[in-house]
Design a protein around this motif. Structure first.
Motif, mmCIF file in Angstrom:
data_model
loop_
_atom_site.group_PDB
_atom_site.id
_atom_site.type_symbol
_atom_site.label_atom_id
_atom_site.label_comp_id
_atom_site.label_asym_id
_atom_site.label_seq_id
_atom_site.Cartn_x
_atom_site.Cartn_y
_atom_site.Cartn_z
ATOM 1 N N ASP A 1 -72.363 -114.130 12.240
ATOM 2 C CA ASP A 1 -73.297 -115.256 12.366
ATOM 3 C C ASP A 1 -72.483 -116.533 12.160
ATOM 4 N N LEU A 2 -72.355 -117.341 13.216
ATOM 5 C CA LEU A 2 -71.504 -118.530 13.177
ATOM 6 C C LEU A 2 -72.312 -119.787 13.446
ATOM 7 N N THR A 3 -71.958 -120.876 12.763
ATOM 8 C CA THR A 3 -72.554 -122.189 13.008
ATOM 9 C C THR A 3 -71.461 -123.170 13.406
ATOM 10 N N PHE A 4 -71.696 -123.894 14.496
ATOM 11 C CA PHE A 4 -70.721 -124.850 15.028
ATOM 12 C C PHE A 4 -71.240 -126.285 14.928
ATOM 13 N N GLU A 5 -70.338 -127.196 14.628
ATOM 14 C CA GLU A 5 -70.609 -128.632 14.710
ATOM 15 C C GLU A 5 -69.397 -129.303 15.338
ATOM 16 N N ASN A 6 -69.628 -130.074 16.398
ATOM 17 C CA ASN A 6 -68.544 -130.771 17.088
ATOM 18 C C ASN A 6 -67.389 -129.819 17.430
ATOM 19 N N GLY A 7 -67.760 -128.626 17.862
ATOM 20 C CA GLY A 7 -66.775 -127.659 18.323
ATOM 21 C C GLY A 7 -66.197 -126.743 17.269
ATOM 22 N N LYS A 8 -66.353 -127.071 16.008
ATOM 23 C CA LYS A 8 -65.706 -126.312 14.938
ATOM 24 C C LYS A 8 -66.691 -125.417 14.199
ATOM 25 N N ILE A 9 -66.232 -124.232 13.804
ATOM 26 C CA ILE A 9 -67.048 -123.337 12.974
ATOM 27 C C ILE A 9 -67.131 -123.934 11.570
ATOM 28 N N VAL A 10 -68.335 -124.296 11.151
ATOM 29 C CA VAL A 10 -68.521 -124.915 9.837
ATOM 30 C C VAL A 10 -69.158 -123.956 8.840
#
Length: 416
Positions: A287-296
């Motif tokens: 389960d991954l969350t991205f912001e501005n291209g990066k995994i946060v």
């Protein structure tokens, strides 16, 4: 145990070997060929070798390895060993590359081979090996050299996929699945593959003409992610071409149409629909969350440390390098079998890749430096790790720069 279960499969296996050589690697007259294979798969590797010579290869080198002895080494060797990488192995690849080698890799992994191994040893050695072999990796990922992957069952892999069967029954069943998925079960597999390549042409052309600014994926698992696409991005499917325009198929089998997202423009959440088999460990519940291209933010229900090692490998491993479309009607998906092997599972489901992008995912990308690729939005990294997130209720929408939308996939199927 011999990887061949039934003698009557010999003709089919030779057809399969011929397919790998003629369609996968597309070996040319006078070509130098390198086959990488487990020692357990010697029977099939020799078939591929013979087929390569029949196709006109000037020489065929076989690069043998043994994952069981590799496990023993990771468990028992001195710790400092995993911070060393032999220069002769780097030089060997350099010499092969300079000869214009075509590479054939035969995959037959035990998905649980490295269970119990210290993850830090795997991470350190993997990072070092990838760094040392970066020049070779850059050539293959830019398609300056031809390469292909195919698979052969191992008893451990077969029993993982079909635990309810005896070892011989599981091996036979997995062989049947591999041959069918590879379209090698007919009288003319090479001809069937040529037709298969043609089936991608219209959809690939359409996607490249549209030049969508954004691609949004949603489904009931919780995935809701939007990928920005680089200017002049290129979608590919059904095979590739090397620097001389010679066609080849990197993956046997293949059902995907793929490109690369803009490394800085990925936002939202993605939930994996299948486990990821990576370096002998099975990572579930990604389960991954991205912001501005990066995994946060990230989590996994099993082997989260392995997932962390992937994401934290280097600066580029926290971003995406590939987006691939696969319909639910994919022949591999119809088998309703979890293969615990990315080569097969990725061709049953839409997927993303963490890490390095294929440079040819933008026009002229193969001739750009790493810095130029980064400036164009194309990710660079020491790794490229695919994970699956497609489902039967997946919806994919292409969004143009003016905000207008076009449905690409509805209910898991293409609608264009």
């Amino acid at each position: 145990m011999n990887t061949i279960v039934k003698k009557e499969t010999e003709k089919t296996l030779r057809n399969y070997a011929n397919l790998v050589v003629k369609i996968g690697a597309n070996v040319q007259k006078g070509q130098f060929v390198v086959i990488t294979s487990k020692v357990d798969c010697a029977y099939f590797a020799r078939m591929v070798q013979e087929s390569a010579f029949d196709a006109g290869a000037c020489d065929v080198a076989i690069n043998w390895h043994d994952e069981k002895s590799a496990r023993t080494k990771f468990l028992r060797a001195d710790d400092e060993v995993f911070d060393e990488y032999p220069e002769w192995m780097v030089d060997r690849h350099k010499q092969w590359d300079e000869k214009g080698a075509v590479y054939i890799s035969i995959i037959s992994n035990d998905p649980d081979n490295f269970n119990g191994v210290d993850p830090s040893r795997l991470r350190r050695f993997s990072k070092l090996a990838n760094s040392k072999n970066k020049a070779h990796s850059d050539l293959t990922m830019a398609n300056k050299l031809r390469w292909t992957l195919c698979a052969v069952p191992s008893p451990e892999w077969a029993k993982k996929v079909f635990p309810e069967l005896t070892e011989d029954e599981a091996m036979e069943r997995l062989w049947d699945c591999i041959i069918k998925a590879s379209r090698a079960d007919g009288d003319d597999p090479v001809g069937e593959w040529k037709k298969h390549r043609e089936s991608f042409v219209d959809r690939v052309r359409y996607l490249n003409e549209q030049q969508f600014d954004l691609i949004r994926f949603t489904n009931s698992l919780g995935t809701d992610i939007t990928l920005g696409m680089p200017k002049d991005h290129v979608w590919k499917g059904g095979g590739s071409f090397d620097k001389d325009g010679i066609p080849f198929n990197p993956n046997i089998p293949t059902e995907e149409i793929f490109s690369a997202p803009d490394r800085m423009r990925v936002d939202g959440r993605v939930v994996a629909s299948l486990p990821l088999a990576y370096q002998g460990k099975l990572v579930e519940g990604i389960d991954l969350t991205f912001e501005n291209g990066k995994i946060v933010d990230f989590k996994a229900s099993s082997n989260q440390e392995t997932l962390a090692n992937i994401i934290e490998m280097d600066e580029g491993s926290g971003r995406l390098g590939e987006v691939a479309l696969v319909p639910s009607s994919s022949p591999i998906n119809k088998m309703k079998t979890l293969f615990y092997n990315t080569l097969y599972d990725e061709n049953a489901s839409c997927h993303l890749a963490i890490g390095k992008a294929y440079p040819n995912s933008i026009k002229g990308g193969a001739d750009l430096s790493s810095e130029e690729l980064l400036n164009r939005g194309i990710n660079t990294s020491l790794i490229h790790v695919d994970f699956m997130f497609g489902t039967a209720d997946m919806k994919v929408v292409g969004i143009r720069a003016d905000g207008s939308e076009v449905v690409i996939i509805e209910g898991g199927e293409y609608v264009f």
